[in-house]
Design an enzyme around this catalytic site. Structure first.
Site, PDB file in Angstrom:
ATOM      1  N   SER A  83      26.751 -35.984  11.345  1.00 30.17           N
ATOM      2  CA  SER A  83      28.111 -35.722  11.814  1.00 30.17           C
ATOM      3  C   SER A  83      28.510 -34.281  11.510  1.00 30.17           C
ATOM      4  O   SER A  83      28.392 -33.825  10.371  1.00 30.17           O
ATOM      5  CB  SER A  83      29.097 -36.671  11.145  1.00 30.17           C
ATOM      6  N   GLU A 116      31.687 -31.256   8.095  1.00 24.62           N
ATOM      7  CA  GLU A 116      31.005 -32.053   7.078  1.00 24.62           C
ATOM      8  C   GLU A 116      29.722 -31.345   6.648  1.00 24.62           C
ATOM      9  O   GLU A 116      29.230 -31.537   5.543  1.00 24.62           O
ATOM     10  CB  GLU A 116      30.697 -33.448   7.626  1.00 24.62           C
ATOM     11  N   ARG A 154      33.446 -38.801   1.551  1.00 20.34           N
ATOM     12  CA  ARG A 154      32.534 -37.652   1.660  1.00 20.34           C
ATOM     13  C   ARG A 154      32.814 -36.585   0.582  1.00 20.34           C
ATOM     14  O   ARG A 154      32.662 -35.398   0.835  1.00 20.34           O
ATOM     15  CB  ARG A 154      32.612 -37.022   3.056  1.00 20.34           C
TER      16      ARG A 154
END
Length: 303
Positions: free
Chosen positions: A217, A295, A162
């Protein structure tokens, strides 16, 4: 470029919340982007590059700056042959993944369910079901605020879980090139790829609150779990173990389907979502001694 003022950001985010952007620009080519950057310089305002807004929380007060969204030339897919593609940053990731899959190329077909743009996917190194966008990426082209184009080889992109170098580079992603493996080289057919994608989509539908406004998420996967569960790295596990599934603050709720999703059950504010995420972090830290990291990207000023 197409310019508007005081554009409600709730219209441009999957959470369906957020106050107005002082200026909102649609840039359809490099010249439009240069003009938008010049406006930011002239007004001495910050700017933000917006994809599909599927991983973004905008403050209720909005953003005192310029939001730039890419369109037009930035939405093109060019087939270079033999599994090589040049793709504009505004292209929906799902469109590119499906396009390549139908031509018999693997590598990113499992990412077709991710709702963001190609640029956003590169920026975050989006991934799902064992595939990541950075794996098959060969180059990324960016533009700086002076209008100069830069080409970055994959080795320079800093792809990780990520993350990518573009989160700190200060340049705007405008396109990327890819080299995808032929399905036949892996002993698979297009039908096999379609079946794998269908399985992924079914899992996504069964395990995620797709029918409610959310931003995917909320927290990143952990590098290591708690002392008594060191191999458990899913944030949703720890959130559920604190008993927070279904917990609400205002119109924001920890999803009853997947604990690592915060959803807008109706009438939520950005403050509701932010406060609930902080509460979840605090409860998990208190119970397990681990820190969850968001995130979701934040835009604007939060209390």
């Amino acid at each position: 470029m197409i310019l508007s003022e005081n554009e409600p950001m709730c219209k441009h985010t999957s959470f369906k919340v957020g106050g107005p952007a002082r200026y909102f620009v649609k840039a359809e080519n490099a010249d439009d982007l240069k003009e938008a950057f010049a406006l930011a310089h002239e007004k001495a305002l910050p700017y933000f590059i917006l994809g599909n807004g599927t991983n973004l929380l905008v403050a209720d007060k909005g953003f005192d700056g310029i939001v730039i969204t890419l369109a037009g030339k930035f939405s093109e897919i060019n087939d270079l042959g033999n599994g090589a593609f040049h793709v504009g940053a505004a292209t929906p990731l799902g469109r590119f993944a499906r396009n390549a899959m139908k031509q018999g190329f693997a590598g990113i077909h499992k990412l077709a369910g991710i709702p963001g743009t190609l640029g956003g996917a590169i920026y975050m190194n989006a991934g799902a079901y064992g595939q990541e966008i950075g794996t098959c990426c060969t180059t990324v082209t960016t533009i700086d605020t002076d209008g100069n184009l830069h080409e970055h080889a994959a080795s320079e992109c800093g792809f990780g879980y990520r993350q990518s170098a573009f989160q700190k580079l200060g340049e705007t992603i405008v396109s990327a090139t890819f080299q995808l493996p032929a399905a036949s080289a892996e002993g698979k057919t297009v039908a096999d790829l379609e079946a794998e994608l269908a399985e992924c989509m079914a899992k996504r539908k069964a395990s995620q609150p797709l029918n409610m406004p959310n931003a995917g998420s909320t927290f990143k996967r952990l590098s290591a779990g708690a002392a008594d569960t060191p191999t458990q790295i899913a944030p949703g596990y720890y959130i559920e173990q604190t008993g927070l599934k279904g917990y609400r603050m205002g119109g924001a709720e920890v999803s009853t389907v997947h604990a690592n999703f915060i959803v807008n059950v109706g009438g939520a504010t950005a403050a509701d979502i932010m406060n609930l995420s902080k509460f979840v972090q605090a409860r998990v830290a208190e119970k397990f001694g681990i820190q969850l990291h968001r995130e979701i990207i934040l835009l604007g000023e939060f209390e």
